[in-house]
Design a protein around this motif. Structure first.
Motif, PDB file in Angstrom:
ATOM      1  N   ILE A  77      -8.410  28.300  36.812  1.00  0.00           N
ATOM      2  CA  ILE A  77      -8.546  26.918  37.303  1.00  0.00           C
ATOM      3  C   ILE A  77      -7.453  26.036  36.702  1.00  0.00           C
ATOM      4  O   ILE A  77      -6.856  25.201  37.386  1.00  0.00           O
ATOM      5  CB  ILE A  77      -9.947  26.363  36.980  1.00  0.00           C
ATOM      6  CG1 ILE A  77     -11.047  27.217  37.630  1.00  0.00           C
ATOM      7  CG2 ILE A  77     -10.070  24.921  37.460  1.00  0.00           C
ATOM      8  CD1 ILE A  77     -11.001  27.259  39.120  1.00  0.00           C
ATOM      9  N   LYS A  78      -7.172  26.232  35.411  1.00  0.00           N
ATOM     10  CA  LYS A  78      -6.112  25.428  34.787  1.00  0.00           C
ATOM     11  C   LYS A  78      -4.751  25.790  35.374  1.00  0.00           C
ATOM     12  O   LYS A  78      -3.887  24.926  35.547  1.00  0.00           O
ATOM     13  CB  LYS A  78      -6.109  25.646  33.273  1.00  0.00           C
ATOM     14  CG  LYS A  78      -5.053  24.805  32.564  1.00  0.00           C
ATOM     15  CD  LYS A  78      -5.071  24.986  31.063  1.00  0.00           C
ATOM     16  CE  LYS A  78      -4.003  24.121  30.408  1.00  0.00           C
ATOM     17  NZ  LYS A  78      -3.975  24.251  28.951  1.00  0.00           N
ATOM     18  N   GLY A  79      -4.558  27.093  35.673  1.00  0.00           N
ATOM     19  CA  GLY A  79      -3.279  27.521  36.233  1.00  0.00           C
ATOM     20  C   GLY A  79      -2.977  26.881  37.571  1.00  0.00           C
ATOM     21  O   GLY A  79      -1.811  26.592  37.874  1.00  0.00           O
ATOM     22  N   PHE A  80      -4.017  26.639  38.367  1.00  0.00           N
ATOM     23  CA  PHE A  80      -3.801  26.057  39.696  1.00  0.00           C
ATOM     24  C   PHE A  80      -4.020  24.546  39.722  1.00  0.00           C
ATOM     25  O   PHE A  80      -3.438  23.862  40.559  1.00  0.00           O
ATOM     26  CB  PHE A  80      -4.729  26.705  40.715  1.00  0.00           C
ATOM     27  CG  PHE A  80      -4.312  28.090  41.110  1.00  0.00           C
ATOM     28  CD1 PHE A  80      -3.144  28.302  41.827  1.00  0.00           C
ATOM     29  CD2 PHE A  80      -5.069  29.183  40.765  1.00  0.00           C
ATOM     30  CE1 PHE A  80      -2.744  29.566  42.194  1.00  0.00           C
ATOM     31  CE2 PHE A  80      -4.685  30.463  41.127  1.00  0.00           C
ATOM     32  CZ  PHE A  80      -3.518  30.653  41.845  1.00  0.00           C
ATOM     33  N   PHE A  81      -4.874  24.033  38.837  1.00  0.00           N
ATOM     34  CA  PHE A  81      -5.207  22.603  38.882  1.00  0.00           C
ATOM     35  C   PHE A  81      -4.919  21.952  37.528  1.00  0.00           C
ATOM     36  O   PHE A  81      -3.789  21.621  37.242  1.00  0.00           O
ATOM     37  CB  PHE A  81      -6.662  22.417  39.314  1.00  0.00           C
ATOM     38  CG  PHE A  81      -6.995  23.102  40.615  1.00  0.00           C
ATOM     39  CD1 PHE A  81      -6.358  22.750  41.787  1.00  0.00           C
ATOM     40  CD2 PHE A  81      -7.918  24.142  40.663  1.00  0.00           C
ATOM     41  CE1 PHE A  81      -6.630  23.392  42.984  1.00  0.00           C
ATOM     42  CE2 PHE A  81      -8.208  24.794  41.847  1.00  0.00           C
ATOM     43  CZ  PHE A  81      -7.559  24.419  43.006  1.00  0.00           C
ATOM     44  N   ASP A  82      -5.942  21.774  36.689  1.00  0.00           N
ATOM     45  CA  ASP A  82      -5.723  21.145  35.387  1.00  0.00           C
ATOM     46  C   ASP A  82      -6.793  21.609  34.414  1.00  0.00           C
ATOM     47  O   ASP A  82      -7.783  22.235  34.795  1.00  0.00           O
ATOM     48  CB  ASP A  82      -5.726  19.613  35.510  1.00  0.00           C
ATOM     49  CG  ASP A  82      -7.054  19.086  36.034  1.00  0.00           C
ATOM     50  OD1 ASP A  82      -7.987  18.928  35.227  1.00  0.00           O
ATOM     51  OD2 ASP A  82      -7.155  18.847  37.253  1.00  0.00           O
ATOM     52  N   SER A  83      -6.593  21.301  33.141  1.00  0.00           N
ATOM     53  CA  SER A  83      -7.466  21.811  32.085  1.00  0.00           C
ATOM     54  C   SER A  83      -8.858  21.190  32.121  1.00  0.00           C
ATOM     55  O   SER A  83      -9.855  21.855  31.832  1.00  0.00           O
ATOM     56  CB  SER A  83      -6.821  21.552  30.721  1.00  0.00           C
ATOM     57  OG  SER A  83      -6.542  20.178  30.552  1.00  0.00           O
ATOM     58  N   ARG A  84      -8.945  19.909  32.495  1.00  0.00           N
ATOM     59  CA  ARG A  84     -10.250  19.243  32.496  1.00  0.00           C
ATOM     60  C   ARG A  84     -11.180  19.869  33.533  1.00  0.00           C
ATOM     61  O   ARG A  84     -12.349  20.143  33.246  1.00  0.00           O
ATOM     62  CB  ARG A  84     -10.052  17.749  32.795  1.00  0.00           C
ATOM     63  CG  ARG A  84     -11.302  16.910  32.591  1.00  0.00           C
ATOM     64  CD  ARG A  84     -10.966  15.437  32.810  1.00  0.00           C
ATOM     65  NE  ARG A  84     -12.121  14.589  32.652  1.00  0.00           N
ATOM     66  CZ  ARG A  84     -12.138  13.291  32.900  1.00  0.00           C
ATOM     67  NH1 ARG A  84     -11.016  12.693  33.304  1.00  0.00           N
ATOM     68  NH2 ARG A  84     -13.224  12.572  32.739  1.00  0.00           N
ATOM     69  N   LEU A  85     -10.667  20.106  34.713  1.00  0.00           N
ATOM     70  CA  LEU A  85     -11.469  20.758  35.748  1.00  0.00           C
ATOM     71  C   LEU A  85     -11.786  22.200  35.344  1.00  0.00           C
ATOM     72  O   LEU A  85     -12.894  22.694  35.590  1.00  0.00           O
ATOM     73  CB  LEU A  85     -10.716  20.745  37.079  1.00  0.00           C
ATOM     74  CG  LEU A  85     -11.416  21.421  38.261  1.00  0.00           C
ATOM     75  CD1 LEU A  85     -12.772  20.788  38.540  1.00  0.00           C
ATOM     76  CD2 LEU A  85     -10.543  21.373  39.509  1.00  0.00           C
TER      77      LEU A  85
END
Length: 681
Positions: free
Chosen positions: A336-344
């Motif tokens: 999820i962080k790889g495609f979007f961001d760490s918080r999500l």
């Protein structure tokens, strides 16, 4: 009916999300193990913190695994094996002895010696086969009792009473010495070894069947508890018999046969809990990541990963619950962080761990370990496309698992000697499985059309075929794109935007100029201008078409949509100002829409940054005598004009961030023009 269809069409995105939400809820509830959930956590070796616990129904107290293992070991050790005695072997051997006797011993023997030898052979063969002859495969203790079965009769004897094939030579030598037949020793030994064969064999099937029958008779319970009996009082230490009684109650509660009504209520409970957890995830995405919420593919990707992790964990639990930590759950926040961001990524991970807490044993310990590991994953991983960073992150995740498990075991057992080293191996296997995240991300890119930092890194290589083609056909544009990429990357770092994405977008934003490179001033190497013989409207159309041509080229070359977005938006809905003014000077009234880029407006920080950097870098070439003040005014004028035209209304960039971008552009342009501070005279 028509209005209903129109409303259905207008709200199709919302209906899809509702369908996806309900489908994911149904799938997770469907794959969950069904049964009652014991409502207490059993605090091994610690005081009972709940109210006094009374038995809700009659149940048997289960024996501890160690007790059952000890009983099984005792049964195996004392079990009597079965051997079969074949009576027909003795007759066959006697016939062989008689036949071979005449060939071994000469006719010249005296009659008395002949009778003596025949009598010895008959006596010894009878003794051998009466005792039984066995070819030993599994050695046993001499005093161990065995069952010797002949037909339907079974005799209990000691194992040493059976003659073994490797004992025959010593047995014959002893008997020959007793009969004083030393002169015929070699002939007699050769005769027996050529003729005899075992008549006793181990009956493995009967032995195992009898052993299995005895093992099945083991009682797995010791005593029982009647309904209403107090099991543990508040404050009592949970250990020994109390611990075993609590474990027995938990096992009985979770494995009892549920009626249809109870089963339905369990399903309702699971559905509500899963519904709430997934609803929180959906609301989080809608409130804090609205751009993702509007993209059905991205929402599907997130819910697919949650369901996949739940499915993998359930499969492992059904196979062997001891392997539950082999499931690489930290792949979820990494992906999820790889495609979007760490918080999500962290929020999605926590929701997934909460869902799994329903079905794993020692749920508090499991959730604590997984959430801590997820936090470490989010805090430590950076630049996932670098292999060294991934290995370091996986090592840190594994170390956190081991340390947390060690701490829990010491708290529960009060000793380091109860730590199970096999569990450490499970953590190591789970860490190794986490390395699978890189090929998994690649598969997700192809399956869902997403783009990760690893793909962006590949696209940022100026030796790619498309950028080499741009360099050959439009060298000025290529140089301009490199400058814009450097400016945009610096600006993105300043406001915490995705610097890798904006750099790639800047490198490819003008690839449409390859079709007509000489119509753009940066590619004109002579004083001849291709626009001199064209009307302003025609020139403007050629300039505007580089956006359309760029989009078409990018799609043919399979560039990701997130990169194509920069090509679409880098001019927004601005006008080709030079040719618009030229047309007004020549014709007076003109239609400005003929000179306007088709858009759309930038819709993210990154696309807004590219618009600012592209305009500033292109226009900066016209500065003839650059000074610090000239550059400051120049940057302010261009970006303020874009703001006045509303080019940034759809992007989530703030006024403060725009001011920070201006500051970076001013500093970078001054460095490009090598300006020095003007000291007072």
């Amino acid at each position: 009916m028509k209005n209903f269809i129109n409303n259905l069409y207008k709200n199709q995105d919302l209906f899809y999300k509702v369908f996806l939400f309900l489908l994911t809820t149904f799938l997770i509830v469907y794959i969950f193990p069904k049964g009652g959930k014991f409502k207490y956590e059993i605090p091994k070796g610690k005081p009972w913190q709940y109210e006094n616990l009374y038995a809700p129904f009659d149940f048997a107290i289960l024996k501890a695994p160690e007790e059952i293992a000890a009983e099984e070991g005792e049964i195996r050790e004392n079990h009597t094996p079965y051997y079969d005695l074949d009576p027909e072997v003795a007759g066959d051997v006697r016939a062989n002895l008689e036949e071979r006797f005449s060939r071994i011993f000469p006719d010249t023997l005296r009659r008395s010696e002949n009778r003596r030898l025949r009598s010895f052979i008959e006596k010894i063969s009878a003794e051998i086969f009466d005792r039984g002859l066995l070819q030993e495969i599994v050695p046993r203790e001499p005093q161990q009792l065995i069952y010797l079965r002949e037909g339907n009769e079974v005799t209990e004897i000691t194992y040493e009473n059976i003659l073994k094939l490797n004992q025959v030579r010593d047995f014959l030598n002893r008997k020959i010495d007793q009969a004083q037949l030393q002169n015929f020793r070699e002939e007699l030994i050769g005769l027996f070894f050529d003729s005899i064969k075992p008549n006793v064999s181990f009956n493995e099937s009967l032995t195992q069947s009898e052993l299995k029958s005895k093992l099945n008779q083991i009682s797995y319970t010791r005593g029982s508890v009647e309904r209403g009996t107090i099991i543990v009082a508040k404050g009592e230490i949970v250990e020994g018999d109390k611990l075993q009684t609590l474990n027995s109650l938990k096992a009985e509660y979770e494995s009892q046969v549920w009626s249809e009504a109870n089963y339905n209520w369990v399903i309702v409970g699971y559905t509500l809990l899963v519904f709430l957890a997934l609803l929180m995830l959906m609301l989080f995405i809608r409130k804090y990541r609205y751009d993702i919420f509007q993209n059905n593919i991205k929402v599907t990707f997130i819910y697919f990963n949650v369901a996949l992790m739940v499915l993998l964990t359930v499969l492992v639990i059904n196979f062997n619950v001891e392997y539950v930590y082999v499931v690489p759950l930290c792949i979820l926040p990494l992906t999820i962080k790889g495609f979007f961001d760490s918080r999500l990524g962290l929020f999605t991970h926590v929701i997934t761990v909460l869902l799994l807490g329903f079905i794993v044993p020692d749920s508090y310990e499991y959730m604590f370990l997984q959430i801590i590991a997820g936090i470490v994953t989010i805090l430590t991983v950076s630049e996932l496309y670098k292999r060294a960073n991934l290995f370091i992150t996986v090592g840190q995740i594994t170390l956190v698992y081991i340390v947390s498990y060690f701490a829990f075991t010491v708290i529960q057992e009060g000793s380091i000697y109860e730590v199970e080293t096999e569990t450490f191996l499970m953590f190591l296997l789970g860490g190794l499985a986490t390395l699978f995240v890189q090929p998994l991300i690649y598969a997700y890119e192809k399956l869902f059309g997403l783009i990760s930092d690893m793909s962006l890194l590949e696209l940022s290589d100026t030796n790619t075929k498309l950028l080499k083609e741009l360099s050959d056909k439009a060298p000025g544009t290529f140089h301009h794109s490199l400058n814009v990429a450097n400016l945009a990357e610096a600006a993105a770092n300043e406001i915490n935007a995705n610097s890798m994405l904006v750099r790639v977008g800047a490198l490819y934003h003008d690839i449409g100029k390859m079709q007509n490179p000489t119509y753009f001033t940066e590619n004109q190497t002579t004083s001849v201008n291709s626009h001199d013989e064209l009307a302003p409207r025609e020139s403007a159309q050629i300039i505007i078409e580089h956006v359309i041509n760029g989009i078409e080229t990018a799609k043919r070359r399979n560039l990701p949509d997130r990169v194509i977005d920069f090509i679409r938006t880098h001019h927004g809905t601005t006008t080709v100002y030079y040719f618009l003014q030229k047309a007004k000077d020549e014709d007076g009234e003109v239609n400005e829409e003929d000179f306007r880029y088709p858009g759309p407006l930038p819709f993210s920080k990154e696309t807004a940054i590219l618009m600012m950097c592209d305009s500033v870098e292109a226009a900066s070439r016209s500065i003839k005598e650059p000074t610090s003040k000239v550059i400051d005014d120049f940057v302010e004028k261009i970006i303020n004009k874009q703001m006045k035209e509303g080019q940034f209304l759809n992007s989530d960039i703030t006024f403060m961030e725009i001011q920070q971008v201006k500051k970076v552009l001013k500093r970078k342009l001054k460095n490009i023009y090598h300006l020095r501070i003007e000291y007072p005279e």
